[in-house]
Every structure is written in C-alpha cells, then in structure tokens.
Design an enzyme around this catalytic site. Structure first.
Site, PDB file in Angstrom:
ATOM      1  N   ASP A   9      57.086  14.469  94.476  1.00  0.00           N
ATOM      2  CA  ASP A   9      57.226  15.782  93.843  1.00  0.00           C
ATOM      3  C   ASP A   9      57.448  16.813  94.946  1.00  0.00           C
ATOM      4  O   ASP A   9      56.610  16.947  95.850  1.00  0.00           O
ATOM      5  CB  ASP A   9      55.926  16.084  93.065  1.00  0.00           C
ATOM      6  N   ASN A  23      69.299  28.254  89.262  1.00  0.00           N
ATOM      7  CA  ASN A  23      70.555  28.657  88.607  1.00  0.00           C
ATOM      8  C   ASN A  23      70.862  30.067  89.075  1.00  0.00           C
ATOM      9  O   ASN A  23      70.050  30.700  89.745  1.00  0.00           O
ATOM     10  CB  ASN A  23      70.429  28.573  87.076  1.00  0.00           C
ATOM     11  N   VAL A  32      63.333  21.039  88.765  1.00  0.00           N
ATOM     12  CA  VAL A  32      62.736  21.486  90.037  1.00  0.00           C
ATOM     13  C   VAL A  32      62.371  22.965  89.954  1.00  0.00           C
ATOM     14  O   VAL A  32      61.296  23.394  90.368  1.00  0.00           O
ATOM     15  CB  VAL A  32      63.753  21.279  91.183  1.00  0.00           C
ATOM     16  N   ASP A  33      63.291  23.739  89.383  1.00  0.00           N
ATOM     17  CA  ASP A  33      63.126  25.202  89.266  1.00  0.00           C
ATOM     18  C   ASP A  33      61.825  25.506  88.530  1.00  0.00           C
ATOM     19  O   ASP A  33      60.982  26.287  88.978  1.00  0.00           O
ATOM     20  CB  ASP A  33      64.325  25.742  88.486  1.00  0.00           C
ATOM     21  N   SER A 122      71.747  19.293  91.589  1.00  0.00           N
ATOM     22  CA  SER A 122      72.769  19.078  90.550  1.00  0.00           C
ATOM     23  C   SER A 122      72.694  17.740  89.834  1.00  0.00           C
ATOM     24  O   SER A 122      73.514  17.487  88.943  1.00  0.00           O
ATOM     25  CB  SER A 122      74.199  19.237  91.115  1.00  0.00           C
ATOM     26  N   THR A 123      71.737  16.875  90.193  1.00  0.00           N
ATOM     27  CA  THR A 123      71.718  15.532  89.568  1.00  0.00           C
ATOM     28  C   THR A 123      70.864  15.485  88.308  1.00  0.00           C
ATOM     29  O   THR A 123      70.691  14.416  87.710  1.00  0.00           O
ATOM     30  CB  THR A 123      71.184  14.471  90.554  1.00  0.00           C
ATOM     31  N   GLY A 124      70.309  16.613  87.898  1.00  0.00           N
ATOM     32  CA  GLY A 124      69.514  16.624  86.659  1.00  0.00           C
ATOM     33  C   GLY A 124      70.292  17.295  85.547  1.00  0.00           C
ATOM     34  O   GLY A 124      71.313  16.774  85.077  1.00  0.00           O
ATOM     35  N   VAL A 125      69.863  18.460  85.181  1.00  0.00           N
ATOM     36  CA  VAL A 125      70.518  19.223  84.097  1.00  0.00           C
ATOM     37  C   VAL A 125      72.014  19.379  84.356  1.00  0.00           C
ATOM     38  O   VAL A 125      72.837  19.319  83.447  1.00  0.00           O
ATOM     39  CB  VAL A 125      69.853  20.628  83.983  1.00  0.00           C
ATOM     40  N   TYR A 126      72.361  19.509  85.665  1.00  0.00           N
ATOM     41  CA  TYR A 126      73.782  19.778  85.971  1.00  0.00           C
ATOM     42  C   TYR A 126      74.632  18.508  86.007  1.00  0.00           C
ATOM     43  O   TYR A 126      75.828  18.570  86.291  1.00  0.00           O
ATOM     44  CB  TYR A 126      73.895  20.573  87.267  1.00  0.00           C
TER      45      TYR A 126
HETATM   46  N1  APR Z   1      60.385  17.232  92.638  1.00  0.00           N
HETATM   47  C1  APR Z   1      61.523  16.629  93.085  1.00  0.00           C
HETATM   48  N2  APR Z   1      62.605  16.412  92.307  1.00  0.00           N
HETATM   49  C2  APR Z   1      62.527  16.820  91.027  1.00  0.00           C
HETATM   50  C3  APR Z   1      61.387  17.473  90.484  1.00  0.00           C
HETATM   51  C4  APR Z   1      60.283  17.659  91.361  1.00  0.00           C
HETATM   52  N3  APR Z   1      59.154  18.261  90.944  1.00  0.00           N
HETATM   53  N4  APR Z   1      61.637  17.763  89.171  1.00  0.00           N
HETATM   54  C5  APR Z   1      62.880  17.310  88.904  1.00  0.00           C
HETATM   55  N5  APR Z   1      63.421  16.736  90.006  1.00  0.00           N
HETATM   56  C6  APR Z   1      64.726  16.095  90.181  1.00  0.00           C
HETATM   57  C7  APR Z   1      65.434  15.685  88.927  1.00  0.00           C
HETATM   58  O1  APR Z   1      64.987  14.410  88.511  1.00  0.00           O
HETATM   59  C8  APR Z   1      66.878  15.647  89.437  1.00  0.00           C
HETATM   60  O2  APR Z   1      67.104  14.406  90.084  1.00  0.00           O
HETATM   61  O3  APR Z   1      65.574  17.069  90.790  1.00  0.00           O
HETATM   62  C9  APR Z   1      66.926  16.743  90.500  1.00  0.00           C
HETATM   63  C10 APR Z   1      67.658  18.016  90.083  1.00  0.00           C
HETATM   64  O4  APR Z   1      67.433  18.223  88.700  1.00  0.00           O
HETATM   65  P1  APR Z   1      67.285  19.703  88.070  1.00  0.00           P
HETATM   66  O5  APR Z   1      65.979  20.251  88.464  1.00  0.00           O
HETATM   67  O6  APR Z   1      67.617  19.567  86.627  1.00  0.00           O
HETATM   68  O7  APR Z   1      68.387  20.568  88.819  1.00  0.00           O
HETATM   69  P2  APR Z   1      69.965  20.632  88.603  1.00  0.00           P
HETATM   70  O8  APR Z   1      70.526  19.359  88.087  1.00  0.00           O
HETATM   71  O9  APR Z   1      70.481  21.174  89.908  1.00  0.00           O
HETATM   72  O10 APR Z   1      70.143  21.715  87.452  1.00  0.00           O
HETATM   73  C11 APR Z   1      69.778  23.043  87.733  1.00  0.00           C
HETATM   74  O11 APR Z   1      68.360  23.121  85.837  1.00  0.00           O
HETATM   75  O12 APR Z   1      66.147  23.546  85.907  1.00  0.00           O
HETATM   76  C12 APR Z   1      67.357  24.108  85.667  1.00  0.00           C
HETATM   77  O13 APR Z   1      67.079  26.404  86.315  1.00  0.00           O
HETATM   78  C13 APR Z   1      67.679  25.177  86.682  1.00  0.00           C
HETATM   79  O14 APR Z   1      69.585  25.914  85.449  1.00  0.00           O
HETATM   80  C14 APR Z   1      69.174  25.189  86.593  1.00  0.00           C
HETATM   81  C15 APR Z   1      69.513  23.725  86.406  1.00  0.00           C
END
Ligand code: APR
Length: 182
Positions: A9, A23, A32-33, A122-126
C-alpha cells in the site's frame, strides 16, 4: 539511484515523496487518490485547493506533476501527477504516461527528495494495460537514473520504489524489469 518494487500500500511507504495517481481537478477521487487523501488527511486537500486557486485554475494537465504536503502519511511530500486515460487507438498517449514519471522525478529533485514511491499510474480507473504501463514506467525511470548518474540533472535521489497493490501487478512489473535488464 536504485529502482525497487514492492507489493503493498503506497500510503504505508516511509519515503520522502509519495506519487499520487490524481486527476486534473486535484480534488481527490478513488484508488490511490482516495487512499492518499483518506490516510493523509485534510491538509493534503487544503494544499490542493490552494494550488487550484493559484497556479492551476483549470486543473493540473495530464502528464504534469505538482507537490503538496503529505499530511499524516509517513512521507514529507505527495507529488500529484495526472495519468492519461488509456485509448488503444491513440498510441501517442504513451508519451503522456512517460511524462508523469519524468515530471514527478523532476519535482522530486526540486524538493531534494532522496526516496520516491510510485504507484502504477493509469492502470486502474484509467484502464491502461499493466504490462504496457510497466514498460513505459520502467523505461522512463531507467532513463532518468542514467541521466542522474552523469550528474544531469543534479539529484539526491537514491531510491525510486514502485509500489504495486496486488500480486498480479507486482509480478508484471518484476517480469518487465527482468525483460529490460537483459
Ligand atoms: N497503493 C498502491 N497502489 C494502489 C493503491 C494503494 N493504496 N490503491 C490502488 N492502487 C493501484 C491500483 O490497483 C492501480 O493498479 O494503483 C493503480 C492506479 O489505479 P488508480 O488509483 O485507479 O489510478 P488511475 O488508473 O491513474 O486513475 C486515476 O482514478 O482514483 C481516481 O482520482 C483518480 O480520477 C483519478 C483516476
């Protein structure tokens, strides 16, 4: 400059600077945000609001990075960067993802940070495929390490740590690191 990767984490990493996958609004979100703002506390959002009121009236553009306090996190700063949303038909966005890492390292150098933790931006929501994002991230950070070894730019960085939330992402990053070190 050592490049390491751990499964864990990012809000629990004791480093000088934690990079946030933000974002453009800089006003928080999920992933993460959300974790950084939740654990770091309201000082981070207050600092982000100040940035919006001063230098970033229209929000932080994709690929750029800016630092705030880390609030209650075991870090001194949060470096907020905005990753590109994945679009298979637009390969040019890869440069924007590389810019997130390059600009975050530039800000880290400006701060005088010695250790920086990155999530997989960018590997999560994006929606960016993890392996492709890992290649872009690791190539960019490796380039940065080589440049800093020759003294340009001046840097105090001793460790860049990739913090992967899940075992799968960790394995992908490790596999790409092996691929790039051959
Ligand atoms: N620690 C490390 N990695 C994490 C954590 C954490 N606590 N929480 C999530 N992740 C990982 C996710 O599994 C993913 O692999 O971080 C990576 C990025 O995912 P997101 O947080 O969704 O970020 P992103 O894909 O860049 O999308 C950004 O999502 O949360 C919103 O406000 C943010 O609109 C923005 C968008």
């Amino acid at each position: 400059m050592e490049i390491t990767s751990v499964q864990g984490d990012i809000t629990e990493q004791s480093v000088d600077a934690v990079v946030n996958a933000a974002n453009s609004s800089l006003l928080g979100g999920g992933g993460v945000d959300g974790a950084i703002h939740r654990k770091g506390g309201p000082q981070i959002l207050a600092a982000c609001r100040e940035l919006r009121a001063s230098h970033y009236g229209k929000g932080l553009p994709t690929g750029q990075a800016v630092a705030t306090t880390a609030g209650r996190l075991p870090a001194q700063w949060v470096i907020h960067t905005v990753g590109p949303v994945y679009a298979a038909q637009d390969p040019g966005r890869a440069d924007l993802l590389a810019s997130c890492y390059r600009e975050s390292l530039r800000v880290a150098d400006e701060l005088g940070a010695r250790t920086v933790a990155f999530p997989a931006v960018s590997t999560g929501v994006y929606g960016w495929p993890t392996r492709d994002a890992a290649r872009i991230a690791l190539r960019t950070v490796l380039e940065g390490a080589r440049a800093r070894e020759s003294g340009e730019p001046a840097s105090r960085l001793v460790e860049v740590r990739f913090v992967l939330f899940g075992a799968e992402a960790f394995e992908v990053f490790e596999s790409v690191r092996r691929e790039l070190s051959q």
